[in-house]
Design an enzyme around this catalytic site. Structure first.
Site, PDB file in Angstrom:
ATOM      1  N   CYS A 106       0.885  -1.160   0.000  1.00 54.29           N
ATOM      2  CA  CYS A 106       0.000   0.000   0.000  1.00 54.29           C
ATOM      3  C   CYS A 106       0.920   1.205   0.000  1.00 54.29           C
ATOM      4  O   CYS A 106       1.534   1.508   1.020  1.00 54.29           O
ATOM      5  CB  CYS A 106      -0.923   0.033   1.211  1.00 54.29           C
ATOM      6  N   CYS A 109      -0.550   4.142   2.510  1.00 50.99           N
ATOM      7  CA  CYS A 109      -0.579   3.970   3.965  1.00 50.99           C
ATOM      8  C   CYS A 109      -0.305   2.517   4.309  1.00 50.99           C
ATOM      9  O   CYS A 109       0.845   2.089   4.256  1.00 50.99           O
ATOM     10  CB  CYS A 109      -1.893   4.468   4.537  1.00 50.99           C
ATOM     11  N   SER A 110      -1.324   1.756   4.655  1.00 46.89           N
ATOM     12  CA  SER A 110      -1.061   0.391   5.107  1.00 46.89           C
ATOM     13  C   SER A 110      -2.239  -0.529   4.832  1.00 46.89           C
ATOM     14  O   SER A 110      -2.483  -1.453   5.600  1.00 46.89           O
ATOM     15  CB  SER A 110      -0.737   0.399   6.596  1.00 46.89           C
ATOM     16  N   CYS A 111      -3.001  -0.283   3.762  1.00 49.79           N
ATOM     17  CA  CYS A 111      -4.149  -1.133   3.455  1.00 49.79           C
ATOM     18  C   CYS A 111      -3.673  -2.573   3.278  1.00 49.79           C
ATOM     19  O   CYS A 111      -2.674  -2.832   2.613  1.00 49.79           O
ATOM     20  CB  CYS A 111      -4.868  -0.624   2.208  1.00 49.79           C
TER      21      CYS A 111
END
Ligand code: FE
Length: 205
Positions: A106, A109-111
């Protein structure tokens, strides 16, 4: 913001204090039930983890019909197979081959496919991984101890809040006739992110 030296008068970080304050306010106002919140956290810490994704990959290895359905519509195929209570993510499964190795990141961000893999590892959320997975996937894999053939092409998938990805690695040789349960023991979390490969059958417990 990120001054780690100043005194809090507490063992908790700024973030932990903010989360605690938020939880207290929401509880006082009756918006959340702490027991429900605890149950959700517990589910992601103990019940929901990479073993779920591993079951899906193992089923795809063992059942070509399921694999076809999974690659066409992962959320639909997993739901139809009634493997888990519910899948909330829009999930896309991408299969590795000798020609193509898939890596999930991602960049924003951090999906992450929580329903399949549980909590994301710290490195997945790090800035170096998020940038280098795109610019130098082969180098990133090398750092994870994986060297792929020079002819293998890399395909990097950028996860978003709406779309999460799971990699279906190649089924290891020497696993003919294995049950789904046994196959699942070879499927590591990193193999489903694309930063690793399945465990070799000889090394399996
Ligand atoms: Fe994200």
């Amino acid at each position: 913001m990120h001054d780690h030296d100043h005194e809090h008068g507490s063992e908790l970080s700024d973030l932990q204090l903010r989360v605690r304050a938020l939880e207290t306010i929401l509880t006082e106002k009756g918006y959340i039930d702490p027991a429900t919140l605890d149950a959700v956290v517990d589910a992601y810490e103990t019940k929901i983890g990479p073993h779920r994704g591993a079951r899906v990959v193992a089923k795809a290895w063992a059942d070509p019909e399921f694999k076809r359905a999974l690659l066409a519509d992962a959320t639909g195929a997993i739901t139809a197979a009634k493997m888990f209570e519910r899948i909330s993510d829009h999930l896309i499964a991408v299969a590795n081959s000798a020609q193509q190795h898939n890596v999930v990141v991602c960049t924003l961000c951090s999906c992450y496919p929580w329903d399949m893999l549980g909590l994301p590892p710290v490195w997945y959320k790090s800035a170096p991984y998020r940038s280098r997975a795109v610019s130098d996937p082969r180098g990133v894999l090398r750092e994870f101890g994986v060297e792929l053939p020079a002819e293998t092409q890399f395909r990097v998938w950028d996860a978003t809040a709406e779309t999460r990805f799971i990699v279906v690695p190649m089924r290891p040789a020497g696993t003919e006739g294995w049950s789904e349960e046994k196959l699942a023991t070879l499927v590591t979390r990193n193999a489903m992110i694309g930063t690793g490969l399945p465990v070799a059958p000889g090394a399996a417990r």
